[in-house]
Design an enzyme around this catalytic site. Structure first.
Site, PDB file in Angstrom:
ATOM      1  N   ASP A  21       0.841  -1.196   0.000  1.00 56.10           N
ATOM      2  CA  ASP A  21       0.000   0.000   0.000  1.00 56.10           C
ATOM      3  C   ASP A  21       0.880   1.253   0.000  1.00 56.10           C
ATOM      4  OD1 ASP A  21      -2.644  -1.443   0.468  1.00 56.10           O
ATOM      5  OD2 ASP A  21      -1.498  -2.089   2.212  1.00 56.10           O
ATOM      6  N   GLY A 284       2.456  -9.643  -4.162  1.00 52.29           N
ATOM      7  CA  GLY A 284       1.652  -8.432  -3.979  1.00 52.29           C
ATOM      8  C   GLY A 284       1.473  -7.642  -5.255  1.00 52.29           C
ATOM      9  N   GLU A 285       1.838  -6.374  -5.212  1.00 50.65           N
ATOM     10  CA  GLU A 285       1.587  -5.509  -6.367  1.00 50.65           C
ATOM     11  C   GLU A 285       2.855  -4.826  -6.882  1.00 50.65           C
ATOM     12  OE1 GLU A 285      -1.996  -3.215  -6.382  1.00 50.65           O
ATOM     13  OE2 GLU A 285      -1.068  -1.537  -7.454  1.00 50.65           O
TER      14      GLU A 285
END
Ligand code: TRH
Length: 388
Positions: A21, A284-285
């Site tokens: 995030d 994840g990203e």
């Protein structure tokens, strides 16, 4: 001067878990500031997670400036910094809720700010339909636009700095730079040409034991680079070490396998790990995206969701990335990615058989993905069209 000089932008980031995030928000903030000349503030609720990727951050300060970006410790849910100055562009990351007082101030502003909800990356087809859809606020004269990263046409693309390809090319072209990186990172010189170098950034993963067994028994040397984190305990267990003993700076050998535990680096330094490796395990990203720009084969540990909701997302990414590959190599890649995500057992020999094809496709894919334009540039372009 950059075209958008002077645009003020507030990014709100609530850290759900791990580093993705804040990792995405910080990368976007740095790029909007350095490449587009925006004045960026980041409101983030977890300075400790942030400090892992940005060691210059002081976790005890509620307001500070790092690399020209103002960082506010966002005390959920109402705090919005010392001033209620509303920016020209407000980005709420991943559906986090901008504080009500701030939204009310947005509505009072002479010209309404451009309000964007930056979504999580997904390679699924529906993303292109929803990218840039707008949603009017139920009470205020404000409109929120949904900005979707993606891997296909019609999406917002993914983040990529302008200097990235040149930095990678410079690293790859200089044996001295690479050797210095190896000595600094592992305390040893760069391995010989017969070694396969693998970076391993992953969540806990039951498939890791089988893979470590196969690497130990590999006919040629494998050098494994493991940033300290959620997979370190399993690696320690495999090597017969106490759980916390596979710590940054240590290395251990079994058969053909030599594994180094690495310190978690600041975010800009992570790319060199990907460039130094032949194959990258990412998750994840943000690391998933960086592996694509590294233009080398990679294996994705997707963020696991309830009811296996992540598996269609994994397959959607495979469809983009592996779509044009020859059927056999495509199938081997899909089997390996599935096994790494809990479906089946990883077969290293089966995967390695297609190494040359996978390398070619990784290089091709980086060019295809770049054709979408980078997310920060796409976001800045959209914003400019709205601020006119
Ligand atoms: O940490 P992640 O798993 O992050 C996330 C979160 O779980 C989030 O809640 C979820 O929704 C999202 O994934 C999809 O993986 P990610 O996204 O790759 O973020 C890791 C960041 O850490 C990335 O910016 C790279 C950085 N990094 C470093 O800065 N130094 C390092 O040494 C390493 C290994 C990574």
């Amino acid at each position: 001067m950059p075209a958008n000089a002077g645009i003020a932008c507030d990014i709100f980031c609530a850290v759900i878990d791990n580093f993705g995030d804040i990792g995405v928000c910080w990368r976007l903030a740095r790029q909007l500031s350095s490449e587009h000349g925006w004045q960026v503030r980041v409101f983030v609720d977890d300075l400790h997670a942030f400090q892992k990727l940005c060691p210059a951050l002081d976790v005890d300060r509620s307001r500070q400036t790092v690399s020209g970006i103002v960082v506010e410790h966002w005390h959920e849910p109402a705090h919005v910094g010392d001033t209620l100055e509303v920016a020209d562009v407000v980005i709420e990351a991943f559906g986090c809720e901008v504080p009500h007082v701030y939204v009310a101030a947005m509505a009072r502003r002479e010209s309404a700010p451009v309000w964007l909800n930056l979504e999580y990356l997904s390679a699924e087809d529906w993303v292109a339909d929803f990218h840039l859809r707008q949603s009017p606020h139920p009470r205020y004269p404000l409109t929120k636009t949904f900005f979707f990263p993606g891997l296909g046409a019609g999406t917002g693309g993914v983040l990529k700095e302008r200097h990235l390809d040149a930095a990678r090319a410079a690293f790859e072209a200089s044996p001295q730079t690479r050797d210095a990186w190896w000595r600094q990172t592992t305390g040893q010189p760069a391995p010989g040409p017969d070694s396969t170098v693998i970076s391993l950034f992953s969540y806990e993963n039951p498939a890791v034991d089988s893979l470590l067994d196969q690497w130990r028994d590999n006919p040629t040397p494998i050098v494994l680079l493991v940033p300290e984190g959620r997979i370190s305990g399993a690696a320690a267990r495999f090597f017969g070490l106490p759980p916390t003993s596979f710590a940054a700076g240590s290395h251990v050998e079994r058969g053909s396998l030599r594994a180094h535990a690495l310190a978690f680096t600041e975010q800009p330094a992570y790319d060199a790990l990907l460039w130094a490796s032949h194959l990258n395990f990412v998750r994840g990203e943000d690391s998933f995206v960086r592996a694509q720009w590294a233009a080398r084969p990679f294996v994705w540990h997707i963020y696991p969701q309830a009811d296996a909701a992540h598996l269609p997302k994994l397959d959607a990414a495979l469809a983009h990335y592996a779509g044009p590959m020859p059927a056999e190599a495509h199938a081997a890649l899909a089997r390996f990615w599935h096994a790494w995500n809990g479906v089946g057992n990883p077969d290293w020999a089966d995967f390695q058989r297609h190494r040359a094809t996978l390398e070619r496709r990784a290089a091709e894919w980086a060019l295809e993905l770049a054709a979408l334009g980078d997310l920060a540039g796409n976001l800045a372009g959209f914003t400019k069209s709205q601020l006119k």
